[in-house]
Design a protein around this motif. Structure first.
Motif: not given
Length: 378
Positions: A38-66
């Motif tokens: 559901g749309r509940i829970g804490a909002d998340v701060n993804l610092t560059p170390n995490a964004v770099h990790a998730l970019d490599g999984l192929g979801i970077g564009d989807r993250l940046r969209a919102t």
């Protein structure tokens, strides 16, 4: 030969690990006790170390969209409003660290991760109760009494992890004495406030008082996080209702700009902050922990989801090309690589003084999860 892998917990770490392992051709099933996201829970701060990790999984564009991209990371003093630290983020972080900072609603982060999973990977309403193993495999037991056999089990089931309990026995999390409050307001409710496009932390006169704010939803909303001290806590849950007027009164002596953040919130949720001591081991045989199951931490360095994302990537790298008989050694290698870093972050988060008066963020933001094992001797 593909491994049969079960993951207990469909949060950030569990889904990120599944993506990394499916990208290697393994068969992965995630068991999530919730009946739906559901749309509940804490909002998340993804610092560059995490964004770099998730970019490599192929979801970077989807993250940046919102997500929003904070311009700076700022520290300010509770009464005078004096800035004691200002780090350039956004484009500057992308140049320096290879990825920006992104702030995002947890539901949007989970949706981005889920979109990268193969069909029928994620099973809701499946509560894991325990795990046992032999030299040949691992058996998961579910709350309804059913079982399943796998080559590998990953415990990504949070601070109250059933997998952790099965491996290492009862170990209740320790209440920190702090209660956190979370609220969101539309940016237009406080249009004249400065720094709404940045991640800002207001440091209070005592360690139990602090306000953190950052943009969400492409900057259209603003997230507010605050803490207070409380001796006793008996309630459980992330969405307990809080008293916004009581919170405003606690912060009545803060700088007008800090108080205005709370004035813009119409409601808040509250939850207790718990921790556990760092663990010397995360794996036994063919069972391994990651994320909050292995290293729960208070959010004062904003690294909970970030460490889970790093864990997932490093675990995937550690298991690349590994056959079933090599799993115990590979899992130990993963844990030995990660424990020193997560321990340092756990301890730094609890100390709650990181970047209060400046300092170098490179050891956190500059970490390369994809290369963490590259130069280690196997």
């Amino acid at each position: 030969m593909p491994l049969e892998i079960a993951i207990a917990g469909g949060g950030v770490g569990g889904m990120a690990a599944a993506i990394a392992l499916q990208n290697q051709g393994h068969n992965v099933t995630i068991f999530e006790q919730a009946r739906a996201f559901g749309r509940i829970g804490a909002d998340v701060n993804l610092t560059p170390n995490a964004v770099h990790a998730l970019d490599g999984l192929g979801i970077g564009d989807r993250l940046r969209a919102t997500a929003a991209r904070p311009e700076f990371r700022i520290s300010r003093t509770w009464d005078s409003g004096e800035e004691t630290s200002r780090l350039p983020m956004s484009a500057a972080a992308e140049v320096k660290y290879g990825a920006p900072q992104l702030t995002i609603h947890r539901a949007d982060l989970l949706a981005a991760l889920e979109s990268a999973l193969l069909p029928d990977t994620l099973h809701f309403g499946a509560r894991v109760a325990g795990v046992s193993q032999t030299e040949d495999g691992v058996t998961l037991t579910f709350a309804d009494g059913s079982t399943g056999d796998y080559d590998l089990v990953i415990g990504a089931d949070g601070i109250h992890s059933a997998i952790r309990h099965a491996l290492y026995g009862a170990d209740d999390p320790q209440f920190t004495g702090l209660v956190s409050y979370r609220g969101v307001f539309v940016r237009g409710e406080a249009p004249d406030l400065p720094n709404l496009d940045s991640f800002t932390k207001w440091w209070g006169p005592t360690s139990d008082l602090q306000i953190v704010t950052f943009p969400l939803n492409r900057g259209e909303e603003v997230f507010v996080f605050a803490t207070t001290g409380q001796k006793d806590w008996t309630e459980e849950g992330w969405t307990l209702s809080g008293d916004i007027d009581e919170l405003r009164d606690i912060y009545k002596d803060f700088h007008p700009e800090a108080r205005a953040l709370l004035d813009a919130c119409t409601e808040v949720t509250r939850s207790a902050l718990h921790v556990r001591a760092p663990m010397p081991r995360w794996s036994e045989g063919r069972v391994v922990l990651l994320g909050d199951a292995a290293h729960p931490m208070v959010p004062f360095m904003a690294q909970g989801a970030c460490m889970a994302s790093e864990d997932a990537v490093v675990l995937g790298c550690a298991l690349e090309g590994v056959e079933a008989e090599g799993l115990p050694a590979a899992l130990e290698r993963f844990a030995e690589s990660r424990i020193p870093r997560t321990t340092r972050v756990q301890e730094g988060s609890l100390a709650n003084d990181w970047l209060k008066k400046g300092g170098n963020a490179d050891w956190v933001y500059g970490y390369d999860a994809w290369g963490a094992l590259k130069y280690e001797v196997v």
